[in-house]
Design a protein around this motif. Structure first.
Motif, PDB file in Angstrom:
ATOM      1  N   PHE A 124       0.836  -1.188   0.000  1.00  0.00           N
ATOM      2  CA  PHE A 124       0.000   0.000   0.000  1.00  0.00           C
ATOM      3  C   PHE A 124       0.875   1.243   0.000  1.00  0.00           C
ATOM      4  N   GLN A 125       0.260   2.366  -0.324  1.00  0.00           N
ATOM      5  CA  GLN A 125       0.932   3.658  -0.266  1.00  0.00           C
ATOM      6  C   GLN A 125       0.323   4.443   0.875  1.00  0.00           C
ATOM      7  N   ALA A 126       1.178   5.075   1.657  1.00  0.00           N
ATOM      8  CA  ALA A 126       0.703   5.900   2.758  1.00  0.00           C
ATOM      9  C   ALA A 126       1.848   6.744   3.276  1.00  0.00           C
ATOM     10  N   ILE A 127       1.504   7.876   3.837  1.00  0.00           N
ATOM     11  CA  ILE A 127       2.429   8.834   4.449  1.00  0.00           C
ATOM     12  C   ILE A 127       3.691   9.048   3.606  1.00  0.00           C
ATOM     13  N   GLY A 128       3.493   9.194   2.314  1.00  0.00           N
ATOM     14  CA  GLY A 128       4.584   9.552   1.416  1.00  0.00           C
ATOM     15  C   GLY A 128       5.530   8.435   1.052  1.00  0.00           C
ATOM     16  N   ALA A 129       5.152   7.189   1.278  1.00  0.00           N
ATOM     17  CA  ALA A 129       6.054   6.089   0.969  1.00  0.00           C
ATOM     18  C   ALA A 129       5.261   4.869   0.499  1.00  0.00           C
ATOM     19  N   ASP A 130       5.978   3.968  -0.132  1.00  0.00           N
ATOM     20  CA  ASP A 130       5.426   2.681  -0.519  1.00  0.00           C
ATOM     21  C   ASP A 130       5.780   1.685   0.577  1.00  0.00           C
ATOM     22  N   TRP A 131       4.797   0.893   0.983  1.00  0.00           N
ATOM     23  CA  TRP A 131       4.977  -0.045   2.087  1.00  0.00           C
ATOM     24  C   TRP A 131       4.642  -1.449   1.628  1.00  0.00           C
ATOM     25  N   ARG A 166      -7.601  -1.334   8.832  1.00  0.00           N
ATOM     26  CA  ARG A 166      -7.189  -0.510   9.977  1.00  0.00           C
ATOM     27  C   ARG A 166      -5.877   0.212   9.677  1.00  0.00           C
ATOM     28  N   ILE A 167      -4.949  -0.472   9.044  1.00  0.00           N
ATOM     29  CA  ILE A 167      -3.680   0.161   8.656  1.00  0.00           C
ATOM     30  C   ILE A 167      -3.967   1.360   7.759  1.00  0.00           C
ATOM     31  N   CYS A 168      -4.819   1.176   6.768  1.00  0.00           N
ATOM     32  CA  CYS A 168      -5.157   2.267   5.854  1.00  0.00           C
ATOM     33  C   CYS A 168      -5.877   3.394   6.583  1.00  0.00           C
ATOM     34  N   SER A 169      -6.733   3.058   7.511  1.00  0.00           N
ATOM     35  CA  SER A 169      -7.454   4.073   8.265  1.00  0.00           C
ATOM     36  C   SER A 169      -6.497   4.925   9.106  1.00  0.00           C
ATOM     37  N   VAL A 170      -5.586   4.269   9.798  1.00  0.00           N
ATOM     38  CA  VAL A 170      -4.629   4.989  10.651  1.00  0.00           C
ATOM     39  C   VAL A 170      -3.698   5.856   9.802  1.00  0.00           C
ATOM     40  N   THR A 171      -3.175   5.298   8.715  1.00  0.00           N
ATOM     41  CA  THR A 171      -2.251   6.081   7.894  1.00  0.00           C
ATOM     42  C   THR A 171      -2.967   7.211   7.168  1.00  0.00           C
ATOM     43  N   GLU A 172      -4.214   6.986   6.767  1.00  0.00           N
ATOM     44  CA  GLU A 172      -4.990   8.055   6.132  1.00  0.00           C
ATOM     45  C   GLU A 172      -5.230   9.190   7.118  1.00  0.00           C
ATOM     46  N   ASP A 173      -5.569   8.852   8.343  1.00  0.00           N
ATOM     47  CA  ASP A 173      -5.795   9.861   9.373  1.00  0.00           C
ATOM     48  C   ASP A 173      -4.522  10.666   9.629  1.00  0.00           C
ATOM     49  N   PHE A 174      -3.398   9.980   9.752  1.00  0.00           N
ATOM     50  CA  PHE A 174      -2.116  10.657   9.971  1.00  0.00           C
ATOM     51  C   PHE A 174      -1.770  11.542   8.777  1.00  0.00           C
ATOM     52  N   ASP A 175      -1.937  10.999   7.579  1.00  0.00           N
ATOM     53  CA  ASP A 175      -1.652  11.723   6.345  1.00  0.00           C
ATOM     54  C   ASP A 175      -2.519  12.981   6.227  1.00  0.00           C
ATOM     55  N   HIS A 176      -3.762  12.892   6.644  1.00  0.00           N
ATOM     56  CA  HIS A 176      -4.676  14.028   6.556  1.00  0.00           C
ATOM     57  C   HIS A 176      -4.199  15.196   7.403  1.00  0.00           C
ATOM     58  N   VAL A 177      -3.446  14.912   8.446  1.00  0.00           N
ATOM     59  CA  VAL A 177      -2.887  15.971   9.290  1.00  0.00           C
ATOM     60  C   VAL A 177      -1.516  16.404   8.777  1.00  0.00           C
ATOM     61  N   TRP A 178      -0.635  15.467   8.470  1.00  0.00           N
ATOM     62  CA  TRP A 178       0.781  15.759   8.298  1.00  0.00           C
ATOM     63  C   TRP A 178       1.304  15.835   6.869  1.00  0.00           C
ATOM     64  N   SER A 179       0.566  15.393   5.869  1.00  0.00           N
ATOM     65  CA  SER A 179       1.120  15.368   4.513  1.00  0.00           C
ATOM     66  C   SER A 179       1.146  16.749   3.875  1.00  0.00           C
ATOM     67  N   ARG A 180       2.323  17.180   3.490  1.00  0.00           N
ATOM     68  CA  ARG A 180       2.425  18.463   2.784  1.00  0.00           C
ATOM     69  C   ARG A 180       2.108  18.297   1.303  1.00  0.00           C
ATOM     70  N   PHE A 181       1.815  17.070   0.887  1.00  0.00           N
ATOM     71  CA  PHE A 181       1.467  16.810  -0.500  1.00  0.00           C
ATOM     72  C   PHE A 181      -0.043  16.790  -0.718  1.00  0.00           C
ATOM     73  N   ARG A 182      -0.806  16.941   0.346  1.00  0.00           N
ATOM     74  CA  ARG A 182      -2.259  16.942   0.243  1.00  0.00           C
ATOM     75  C   ARG A 182      -2.781  18.354   0.429  1.00  0.00           C
ATOM     76  N   ALA A 183      -3.638  18.794  -0.481  1.00  0.00           N
ATOM     77  CA  ALA A 183      -4.213  20.135  -0.384  1.00  0.00           C
ATOM     78  C   ALA A 183      -5.120  20.285   0.832  1.00  0.00           C
ATOM     79  N   ASP A 184      -5.673  19.176   1.313  1.00  0.00           N
ATOM     80  CA  ASP A 184      -6.611  19.239   2.435  1.00  0.00           C
ATOM     81  C   ASP A 184      -5.979  18.922   3.791  1.00  0.00           C
ATOM     82  N   SER A 185      -4.662  18.796   3.859  1.00  0.00           N
ATOM     83  CA  SER A 185      -4.040  18.452   5.137  1.00  0.00           C
ATOM     84  C   SER A 185      -3.894  19.682   6.034  1.00  0.00           C
ATOM     85  N   LEU A 186      -3.764  19.414   7.313  1.00  0.00           N
ATOM     86  CA  LEU A 186      -3.592  20.495   8.280  1.00  0.00           C
ATOM     87  C   LEU A 186      -2.292  21.254   8.026  1.00  0.00           C
ATOM     88  N   VAL A 187      -1.203  20.552   7.771  1.00  0.00           N
ATOM     89  CA  VAL A 187       0.062  21.269   7.557  1.00  0.00           C
ATOM     90  C   VAL A 187       0.036  22.087   6.263  1.00  0.00           C
TER      91      VAL A 187
END
Length: 139
Positions: A20-27, A42-63
């Protein structure tokens, strides 16, 4: 899929791979048995939640919202991230500022930004790249 790896000199037969892909990397997670269906979700849910806050590559992220906020502002992070902030404070202090969790803008100025390095918006199963980050779950 079956693969053999060595662990402490002992061969282990791996029967299942979850990529899968998550938090800017291939896993890639290799296991001796297929993961129960709820585990990859669950892995996808947790990484999606983290990504939604921390990813600078997402237009909708908090950062990303912070980066585009003219004049700063007040932003609320999830309580679960308090330990991450505490860790960064210790790393910044221990490294005399070399470790910097706010390095995103510097990387953008060097050309490493979303248009150059896009990532999908959602965690999803995918084919492996030539060098994915690999986690091994071995008993």
């Amino acid at each position: 899929m079956s693969a053999h790896v060595q662990t402490d000199g002992q061969p282990v037969n791996l029967e299942a791979t979850f990529r899968f892909q998550a938090i800017g990397a291939d896993w890639e997670i290799d296991t001796e048995q297929r993961l129960p269906e709820k585990v990859p979700r669950r892995i996808c849910s947790v990484t999606e939640d983290f990504d939604h806050v921390w990813s600078r590559f997402r237009a909708d992220s908090l950062v990303t919202r912070i980066a585009h906020a003219e004049g700063g502002g007040r932003f609320e992070f999830p309580a679960r991230d308090l330990a991450l902030f505490e860790l960064y404070e210790r790393l910044v202090a221990a490294s005399d500022g070399v470790v910097d969790p706010l390095i995103g803008r510097d990387l953008e100025l060097l050309g490493y930004d979303a248009p150059v390095f896009p990532r999908p918006r959602h965690c999803r199963a995918r084919e492996p790249l030539s060098r994915p980050l690999t986690l091994r779950h071995l008993p």
